[in-house]
Write an enzyme that holds these catalytic residues in place. Structure first.
Site, PDB file in Angstrom:
ATOM      1  N   THR A  50     -23.999  45.983  -1.408  1.00  0.00           N
ATOM      2  CA  THR A  50     -22.938  46.774  -0.783  1.00  0.00           C
ATOM      3  C   THR A  50     -22.239  47.601  -1.844  1.00  0.00           C
ATOM      4  O   THR A  50     -22.309  47.296  -3.037  1.00  0.00           O
ATOM      5  CB  THR A  50     -21.905  45.863  -0.092  1.00  0.00           C
ATOM      6  OG1 THR A  50     -20.962  46.657   0.639  1.00  0.00           O
ATOM      7  CG2 THR A  50     -21.126  45.045  -1.110  1.00  0.00           C
ATOM      8  N   HIS A  51     -21.559  48.663  -1.415  1.00  0.00           N
ATOM      9  CA  HIS A  51     -20.645  49.417  -2.274  1.00  0.00           C
ATOM     10  C   HIS A  51     -19.199  49.156  -1.845  1.00  0.00           C
ATOM     11  O   HIS A  51     -18.284  49.795  -2.343  1.00  0.00           O
ATOM     12  CB  HIS A  51     -20.959  50.912  -2.191  1.00  0.00           C
ATOM     13  CG  HIS A  51     -22.283  51.264  -2.788  1.00  0.00           C
ATOM     14  ND1 HIS A  51     -22.446  51.649  -4.100  1.00  0.00           N
ATOM     15  CD2 HIS A  51     -23.529  51.269  -2.254  1.00  0.00           C
ATOM     16  CE1 HIS A  51     -23.728  51.878  -4.345  1.00  0.00           C
ATOM     17  NE2 HIS A  51     -24.404  51.663  -3.243  1.00  0.00           N
ATOM     18  N   ASN A  52     -19.027  48.228  -0.901  1.00  0.00           N
ATOM     19  CA  ASN A  52     -17.718  47.906  -0.343  1.00  0.00           C
ATOM     20  C   ASN A  52     -17.028  46.875  -1.240  1.00  0.00           C
ATOM     21  O   ASN A  52     -17.447  45.719  -1.319  1.00  0.00           O
ATOM     22  CB  ASN A  52     -17.895  47.360   1.081  1.00  0.00           C
ATOM     23  CG  ASN A  52     -16.581  47.102   1.789  1.00  0.00           C
ATOM     24  OD1 ASN A  52     -15.658  46.556   1.226  1.00  0.00           O
ATOM     25  ND2 ASN A  52     -16.521  47.494   3.049  1.00  0.00           N
ATOM     26  N   GLN A  53     -15.961  47.309  -1.933  1.00  0.00           N
ATOM     27  CA  GLN A  53     -15.277  46.421  -2.871  1.00  0.00           C
ATOM     28  C   GLN A  53     -14.583  45.259  -2.171  1.00  0.00           C
ATOM     29  O   GLN A  53     -14.412  44.183  -2.746  1.00  0.00           O
ATOM     30  CB  GLN A  53     -14.282  47.213  -3.719  1.00  0.00           C
ATOM     31  CG  GLN A  53     -14.966  48.186  -4.675  1.00  0.00           C
ATOM     32  CD  GLN A  53     -15.924  47.482  -5.615  1.00  0.00           C
ATOM     33  OE1 GLN A  53     -15.532  46.630  -6.406  1.00  0.00           O
ATOM     34  NE2 GLN A  53     -17.211  47.830  -5.531  1.00  0.00           N
ATOM     35  N   GLY A  54     -14.184  45.460  -0.917  1.00  0.00           N
ATOM     36  CA  GLY A  54     -13.581  44.370  -0.158  1.00  0.00           C
ATOM     37  C   GLY A  54     -14.561  43.234   0.053  1.00  0.00           C
ATOM     38  O   GLY A  54     -14.222  42.053  -0.086  1.00  0.00           O
TER      39      GLY A  54
ATOM     40  N   ASP B 152     -24.719  42.100   7.209  1.00  0.00           N
ATOM     41  CA  ASP B 152     -24.402  43.151   8.162  1.00  0.00           C
ATOM     42  C   ASP B 152     -23.447  42.527   9.148  1.00  0.00           C
ATOM     43  O   ASP B 152     -23.677  41.409   9.633  1.00  0.00           O
ATOM     44  CB  ASP B 152     -25.656  43.689   8.859  1.00  0.00           C
ATOM     45  CG  ASP B 152     -25.366  44.999   9.585  1.00  0.00           C
ATOM     46  OD1 ASP B 152     -24.519  45.772   9.095  1.00  0.00           O
ATOM     47  OD2 ASP B 152     -25.963  45.248  10.641  1.00  0.00           O
TER      48      ASP B 152
ATOM     49  N   LYS C 196      -7.905  34.017   5.659  1.00  0.00           N
ATOM     50  CA  LYS C 196      -8.982  34.779   6.296  1.00  0.00           C
ATOM     51  C   LYS C 196     -10.346  34.213   5.926  1.00  0.00           C
ATOM     52  O   LYS C 196     -11.206  34.022   6.798  1.00  0.00           O
ATOM     53  CB  LYS C 196      -8.884  36.246   5.892  1.00  0.00           C
ATOM     54  CG  LYS C 196      -9.967  37.116   6.524  1.00  0.00           C
ATOM     55  CD  LYS C 196      -9.911  38.536   5.979  1.00  0.00           C
ATOM     56  CE  LYS C 196     -11.116  39.336   6.444  1.00  0.00           C
ATOM     57  NZ  LYS C 196     -11.190  40.661   5.823  1.00  0.00           N
TER      58      LYS C 196
ATOM     59  N   TYR D 141     -11.942  46.605  10.916  1.00  0.00           N
ATOM     60  CA  TYR D 141     -11.192  46.377  12.159  1.00  0.00           C
ATOM     61  C   TYR D 141     -10.204  45.212  12.036  1.00  0.00           C
ATOM     62  O   TYR D 141      -9.622  44.791  13.040  1.00  0.00           O
ATOM     63  CB  TYR D 141     -12.166  46.093  13.313  1.00  0.00           C
ATOM     64  CG  TYR D 141     -13.056  47.260  13.665  1.00  0.00           C
ATOM     65  CD1 TYR D 141     -12.654  48.211  14.606  1.00  0.00           C
ATOM     66  CD2 TYR D 141     -14.313  47.414  13.082  1.00  0.00           C
ATOM     67  CE1 TYR D 141     -13.475  49.285  14.937  1.00  0.00           C
ATOM     68  CE2 TYR D 141     -15.132  48.481  13.401  1.00  0.00           C
ATOM     69  CZ  TYR D 141     -14.707  49.413  14.332  1.00  0.00           C
ATOM     70  OH  TYR D 141     -15.524  50.472  14.665  1.00  0.00           O
TER      71      TYR D 141
ATOM     72  N   HIS E 139     -15.813  35.356   9.999  1.00  0.00           N
ATOM     73  CA  HIS E 139     -17.244  35.409  10.289  1.00  0.00           C
ATOM     74  C   HIS E 139     -18.056  35.485   9.006  1.00  0.00           C
ATOM     75  O   HIS E 139     -19.076  34.820   8.860  1.00  0.00           O
ATOM     76  CB  HIS E 139     -17.543  36.614  11.177  1.00  0.00           C
ATOM     77  CG  HIS E 139     -17.053  37.928  10.625  1.00  0.00           C
ATOM     78  ND1 HIS E 139     -15.754  38.129  10.186  1.00  0.00           N
ATOM     79  CD2 HIS E 139     -17.689  39.117  10.414  1.00  0.00           C
ATOM     80  CE1 HIS E 139     -15.622  39.360   9.749  1.00  0.00           C
ATOM     81  NE2 HIS E 139     -16.779  39.986   9.873  1.00  0.00           N
TER      82      HIS E 139
END
EC number: 3.6.1.66
Length: 206
Positions: free
Chosen positions: A12-16, A79, A184, A163, A189
């Site tokens: 991923t490139h998503n830092q979160g 995903d 969280k 979201y 999930h």
């Protein structure tokens, strides 16, 4: 293996997502320094992988296999998305590009809220769904997680991403974006899927 040498790449490139995976793995695998040895696709020089699958599991495996082959490292991919009851499970695998541009969280949120504007609270059920995959030269595994809740009518909270500001988990009075990271991760999930994947990661990284 040299100290600090990458051992695990998250596709991923998503830092979160990278932050979440590092926190989930922290202290779980002996000898693994999550801050230096768990890296993202950009740091590994891995290619972007088109999500051409029709399910979360298919897309997750596609990404993990491609990144493992490109880097030679153990690769993890997920995903995930939001499945809304009254939309028949949509946005689903299209969650990140629901408004047309991949990764535009604000546009995605606003479009979904507009589509659900006339839906009564009792019919606003939804769930975050995640499929997480691990691919190594010796092993492949896929695990899934699900966080059910209801959709709010307006975003609340500044934490998380995607979201998170509009899903209120069942049994709670806060949105996912109002939870502390550890709260969280305990119910999410992605947390469920990655915790289920952990034994496979331990085996692959021995």
């Amino acid at each position: 293996m040299a100290d600090g040498e990458p051992r695990l790449v998250l596709a991923t490139h998503n830092q979160g997502k990278l932050r979440e995976l590092r926190e989930l793995l922290r202290g779980q695998i002996p000898g693994l320094d999550v801050d230096t040895q768990v890296i993202d696709a950009a740091a590994a020089g891995a290619p972007d992988v088109p999500e051409t699958g029709l399910t979360f599991a298919e897309n997750s495996l596609l990404k993990a296999r491609a990144v493992a082959e490109a880097t030679g490292l153990v690769a993890v991919a997920d995903d995930s998305g939001l499945a809304v009851d009254v939309l028949g499970g949509a946005p689903g695998i299209f969650s990140a590009r629901w408004a047309g541009k991949h990764g535009d969280d604000e546009a995605n949120l606003r479009l979904l809220l507009a589509q659900l504007a006339d839906i009564a609270p009792e019919h606003r059920g939804a769930a975050f769904v995640c499929a997480a995959s691990m691919v190594s030269p010796r092993l492949e595994a896929v695990e899934e997680g699900r966080l059910a809740g209801v959709l709010l009518t307006e975003p609340r909270g500044s934490g998380g991403f995607g979201y998170d500001p509009i899903l209120q988990p069942d049994g709670m009075d806060r949105s996912c974006a109002e939870l502390q990271p550890e709260e969280k991760n305990a119910i999410s999930h992605r947390g469920q899927a990655f915790r289920a994947l952990l034994p496979h990661l331990v085996a692959a990284l021995r």
